[in-house]
Design a protein around this motif. Structure first.
Motif, PDB file in Angstrom:
ATOM      1  N   PRO A 277     -14.232 -17.059   9.495  1.00 15.06           N
ATOM      2  CA  PRO A 277     -13.103 -16.987  10.429  1.00 15.06           C
ATOM      3  C   PRO A 277     -12.381 -15.637  10.313  1.00 15.06           C
ATOM      4  CG  PRO A 277     -12.940 -18.923   8.996  1.00 15.06           C
ATOM      5  CD  PRO A 277     -14.011 -18.043   8.447  1.00 15.06           C
ATOM      6  N   VAL A 278     -12.098 -15.037  11.444  1.00 12.29           N
ATOM      7  CA  VAL A 278     -11.340 -13.787  11.520  1.00 12.29           C
ATOM      8  C   VAL A 278     -10.130 -14.074  12.403  1.00 12.29           C
ATOM      9  CG1 VAL A 278     -11.390 -11.376  12.214  1.00 12.29           C
ATOM     10  CG2 VAL A 278     -13.451 -12.432  11.263  1.00 12.29           C
ATOM     11  N   SER A 279      -8.929 -13.774  11.892  1.00 11.54           N
ATOM     12  CA  SER A 279      -7.700 -14.140  12.594  1.00 11.54           C
ATOM     13  C   SER A 279      -6.746 -12.965  12.703  1.00 11.54           C
ATOM     14  CB  SER A 279      -6.974 -15.264  11.854  1.00 11.54           C
ATOM     15  OG  SER A 279      -7.808 -16.366  11.675  1.00 11.54           O
ATOM     16  N   VAL A 280      -5.921 -12.997  13.750  1.00 12.62           N
ATOM     17  CA  VAL A 280      -4.825 -12.057  13.962  1.00 12.62           C
ATOM     18  C   VAL A 280      -3.595 -12.894  14.277  1.00 12.62           C
ATOM     19  CG1 VAL A 280      -3.953 -10.202  15.429  1.00 12.62           C
ATOM     20  CG2 VAL A 280      -6.373 -10.283  14.862  1.00 12.62           C
ATOM     21  N   GLY A 281      -2.458 -12.543  13.690  1.00  8.78           N
ATOM     22  CA  GLY A 281      -1.267 -13.344  13.950  1.00  8.78           C
ATOM     23  C   GLY A 281       0.012 -12.655  13.550  1.00  8.78           C
ATOM     24  N   VAL A 282       1.107 -13.392  13.660  1.00  2.47           N
ATOM     25  CA  VAL A 282       2.434 -12.902  13.300  1.00  2.47           C
ATOM     26  C   VAL A 282       3.098 -13.923  12.374  1.00  2.47           C
ATOM     27  CG1 VAL A 282       2.769 -11.536  15.382  1.00  2.47           C
ATOM     28  CG2 VAL A 282       3.508 -13.904  15.360  1.00  2.47           C
ATOM     29  N   ARG A 283       3.947 -13.409  11.486  1.00  5.91           N
ATOM     30  CA  ARG A 283       4.732 -14.253  10.592  1.00  5.91           C
ATOM     31  C   ARG A 283       6.181 -13.753  10.561  1.00  5.91           C
ATOM     32  NH1 ARG A 283       0.407 -13.117   6.644  1.00  5.91           N
ATOM     33  NH2 ARG A 283      -1.051 -14.816   6.803  1.00  5.91           N
ATOM     34  N   TRP A 284       7.083 -14.689  10.511  1.00  4.70           N
ATOM     35  CA  TRP A 284       8.500 -14.350  10.337  1.00  4.70           C
ATOM     36  C   TRP A 284       8.869 -14.742   8.915  1.00  4.70           C
ATOM     37  CZ3 TRP A 284      11.937 -11.450  12.592  1.00  4.70           C
ATOM     38  CH2 TRP A 284      13.281 -11.583  12.234  1.00  4.70           C
ATOM     39  N   TRP A 285       9.252 -13.758   8.098  1.00  4.10           N
ATOM     40  CA  TRP A 285       9.638 -13.992   6.699  1.00  4.10           C
ATOM     41  C   TRP A 285      11.140 -14.250   6.641  1.00  4.10           C
ATOM     42  CZ3 TRP A 285       6.226 -14.154   2.621  1.00  4.10           C
ATOM     43  CH2 TRP A 285       4.915 -13.784   2.912  1.00  4.10           C
ATOM     44  N   PHE A 286      11.529 -15.283   5.944  1.00  5.54           N
ATOM     45  CA  PHE A 286      12.953 -15.622   5.802  1.00  5.54           C
ATOM     46  C   PHE A 286      13.281 -16.014   4.384  1.00  5.54           C
ATOM     47  CE2 PHE A 286      10.507 -19.109   7.501  1.00  5.54           C
ATOM     48  CZ  PHE A 286      10.850 -20.193   6.718  1.00  5.54           C
TER      49      PHE A 286
ATOM     50  N   ILE B 122       0.863  -1.179   0.000  1.00  4.05           N
ATOM     51  CA  ILE B 122       0.000   0.000   0.000  1.00  4.05           C
ATOM     52  C   ILE B 122       0.904   1.235   0.000  1.00  4.05           C
ATOM     53  CG2 ILE B 122      -1.781   1.273   1.239  1.00  4.05           C
ATOM     54  CD1 ILE B 122      -2.700  -1.442   2.401  1.00  4.05           C
ATOM     55  N   GLY B 123       1.060   1.850  -1.173  1.00  7.26           N
ATOM     56  CA  GLY B 123       1.939   3.017  -1.323  1.00  7.26           C
ATOM     57  C   GLY B 123       3.359   2.692  -0.915  1.00  7.26           C
ATOM     58  N   ASP B 124       3.986   3.605  -0.179  1.00  4.78           N
ATOM     59  CA  ASP B 124       5.342   3.393   0.350  1.00  4.78           C
ATOM     60  C   ASP B 124       5.305   2.988   1.809  1.00  4.78           C
ATOM     61  OD1 ASP B 124       6.603   3.979  -2.013  1.00  4.78           O
ATOM     62  OD2 ASP B 124       6.762   6.125  -1.577  1.00  4.78           O
ATOM     63  N   SER B 125       4.146   2.559   2.284  1.00 11.29           N
ATOM     64  CA  SER B 125       3.994   2.223   3.698  1.00 11.29           C
ATOM     65  C   SER B 125       4.526   0.829   3.998  1.00 11.29           C
ATOM     66  CB  SER B 125       2.506   2.301   4.090  1.00 11.29           C
ATOM     67  OG  SER B 125       1.797   1.231   3.502  1.00 11.29           O
ATOM     68  N   ALA B 126       4.445   0.450   5.244  1.00 13.08           N
ATOM     69  CA  ALA B 126       4.860  -0.882   5.688  1.00 13.08           C
ATOM     70  C   ALA B 126       3.695  -1.872   5.642  1.00 13.08           C
ATOM     71  CB  ALA B 126       5.413  -0.787   7.107  1.00 13.08           C
ATOM     72  N   PHE B 127       2.624  -1.524   4.925  1.00 13.62           N
ATOM     73  CA  PHE B 127       1.439  -2.372   4.839  1.00 13.62           C
ATOM     74  C   PHE B 127       1.337  -3.053   3.473  1.00 13.62           C
ATOM     75  CE2 PHE B 127       0.240   0.556   8.187  1.00 13.62           C
ATOM     76  CZ  PHE B 127      -0.451  -0.253   9.071  1.00 13.62           C
ATOM     77  N   HIS B 128       0.894  -4.291   3.491  1.00 17.25           N
ATOM     78  CA  HIS B 128       0.508  -5.033   2.292  1.00 17.25           C
ATOM     79  C   HIS B 128      -0.909  -5.521   2.524  1.00 17.25           C
ATOM     80  CE1 HIS B 128       4.501  -5.910   0.312  1.00 17.25           C
ATOM     81  NE2 HIS B 128       4.909  -5.489   1.507  1.00 17.25           N
TER      82      HIS B 128
ATOM     83  N   GLU C 260       9.022  -4.487  11.419  1.00 15.62           N
ATOM     84  CA  GLU C 260      10.427  -4.773  11.104  1.00 15.62           C
ATOM     85  C   GLU C 260      10.433  -5.411   9.712  1.00 15.62           C
ATOM     86  OE1 GLU C 260      13.150  -4.112  12.938  1.00 15.62           O
ATOM     87  OE2 GLU C 260      11.936  -3.204  14.506  1.00 15.62           O
ATOM     88  N   SER C 261      11.568  -5.431   9.056  1.00 17.11           N
ATOM     89  CA  SER C 261      11.599  -5.902   7.665  1.00 17.11           C
ATOM     90  C   SER C 261      11.149  -7.355   7.502  1.00 17.11           C
ATOM     91  CB  SER C 261      13.005  -5.720   7.087  1.00 17.11           C
ATOM     92  OG  SER C 261      13.933  -6.514   7.795  1.00 17.11           O
ATOM     93  N   ARG C 262      11.376  -8.200   8.481  1.00  7.96           N
ATOM     94  CA  ARG C 262      11.029  -9.616   8.339  1.00  7.96           C
ATOM     95  C   ARG C 262       9.859 -10.057   9.216  1.00  7.96           C
ATOM     96  NH1 ARG C 262      14.342 -12.431   5.198  1.00  7.96           N
ATOM     97  NH2 ARG C 262      16.427 -11.661   4.816  1.00  7.96           N
ATOM     98  N   LEU C 263       9.370  -9.196  10.073  1.00  2.94           N
ATOM     99  CA  LEU C 263       8.275  -9.541  10.972  1.00  2.94           C
ATOM    100  C   LEU C 263       6.971  -8.954  10.452  1.00  2.94           C
ATOM    101  CD1 LEU C 263       7.322 -10.772  13.682  1.00  2.94           C
ATOM    102  CD2 LEU C 263       7.758  -8.530  14.690  1.00  2.94           C
ATOM    103  N   GLY C 264       6.004  -9.818  10.158  1.00  2.71           N
ATOM    104  CA  GLY C 264       4.706  -9.364   9.674  1.00  2.71           C
ATOM    105  C   GLY C 264       3.629  -9.633  10.709  1.00  2.71           C
ATOM    106  N   VAL C 265       2.808  -8.643  10.967  1.00  3.61           N
ATOM    107  CA  VAL C 265       1.647  -8.776  11.848  1.00  3.61           C
ATOM    108  C   VAL C 265       0.430  -8.676  10.936  1.00  3.61           C
ATOM    109  CG1 VAL C 265       0.391  -7.801  13.801  1.00  3.61           C
ATOM    110  CG2 VAL C 265       2.897  -7.703  13.747  1.00  3.61           C
ATOM    111  N   PHE C 266      -0.479  -9.639  11.010  1.00  2.00           N
ATOM    112  CA  PHE C 266      -1.567  -9.653  10.041  1.00  2.00           C
ATOM    113  C   PHE C 266      -2.926  -9.832  10.698  1.00  2.00           C
ATOM    114  CE2 PHE C 266      -0.515 -14.110  10.549  1.00  2.00           C
ATOM    115  CZ  PHE C 266      -1.743 -14.751  10.486  1.00  2.00           C
TER     116      PHE C 266
END
Length: 163
Positions: free
Chosen positions: A154-163, A90-96, A130-136
């Motif tokens: 289903p509605v979910s909240v979580g974290v992902r580590w991108w490697f 989304i633009g130049d933000s930290a959101f996808h 952070e560059s590799r930590l995603g909160v979704f």
């Protein structure tokens, strides 16, 4: 001749499959949330799960294992596979944000022991503090078919580590 071609295709797939992580970006994570059921005797259950994302050429395959439960019992255990065909920034933000479709298979423990199959439409938002930590956060429209039909959200909240 057809047998040789089939054998060659299987051999190529088995050689290619272990190489996928070298050519892609992957993520592993955990999530929790709630499922709202609109055609079931239990209208609300909690969810927890683990997921693994495989990213190849801007396409994402999300594989998840989940457990759905109420305070009284385990409701279902399942596996899902979602294909994200959109994952733009989304633009130049930290959101996808992402959108996709998938399928699920579940073992149900409500009433009689049974199996269910679902189709899924996924919509989510992921933030990278952070560059590799995603909160979704994501929502899924999920009609489920077993001996009874159930439409779930289903509605979910979580974290992902991108490697």
């Amino acid at each position: 001749m057809k047998t040789k071609i089939k054998a060659l295709m299987i051999f190529a797939f088995l050689i290619f499959l272990p190489q996928l992580p070298a050519f892609s970006q992957n993520a592993a994570g955990a999530y929790g949330g709630a499922t709202f059921s609109f055609s079931s005797e239990e209208n609300l259950s909690a969810d927890a799960g683990l997921n693994y994302i495989l990213d190849i050429n801007a396409y994402h395959l999300s594989l998840s294992g989940e457990l759905s439960f109420t305070p009284q019992k385990i409701k279902k255990v399942g596996l899902t596979a979602d294909f994200w065909f959109l994952y733009p920034r989304i633009g130049d933000s930290a959101f996808h944000w992402y959108a996709g479709a998938g399928t699920g298979a579940y073992v149900l423990f409500t009433g009689d022991f049974s199996f269910a199959f679902s189709v899924r439409a996924v919509l989510g938002l992921e933030f990278f503090p952070e560059s590799r930590l995603g909160v979704f956060v994501q929502a899924v429209a999920e009609p489920s078919f077993s001996k009874d039909f159930c439409f779930c959200l289903p509605v979910s909240v979580g974290v992902r580590w991108w490697f």
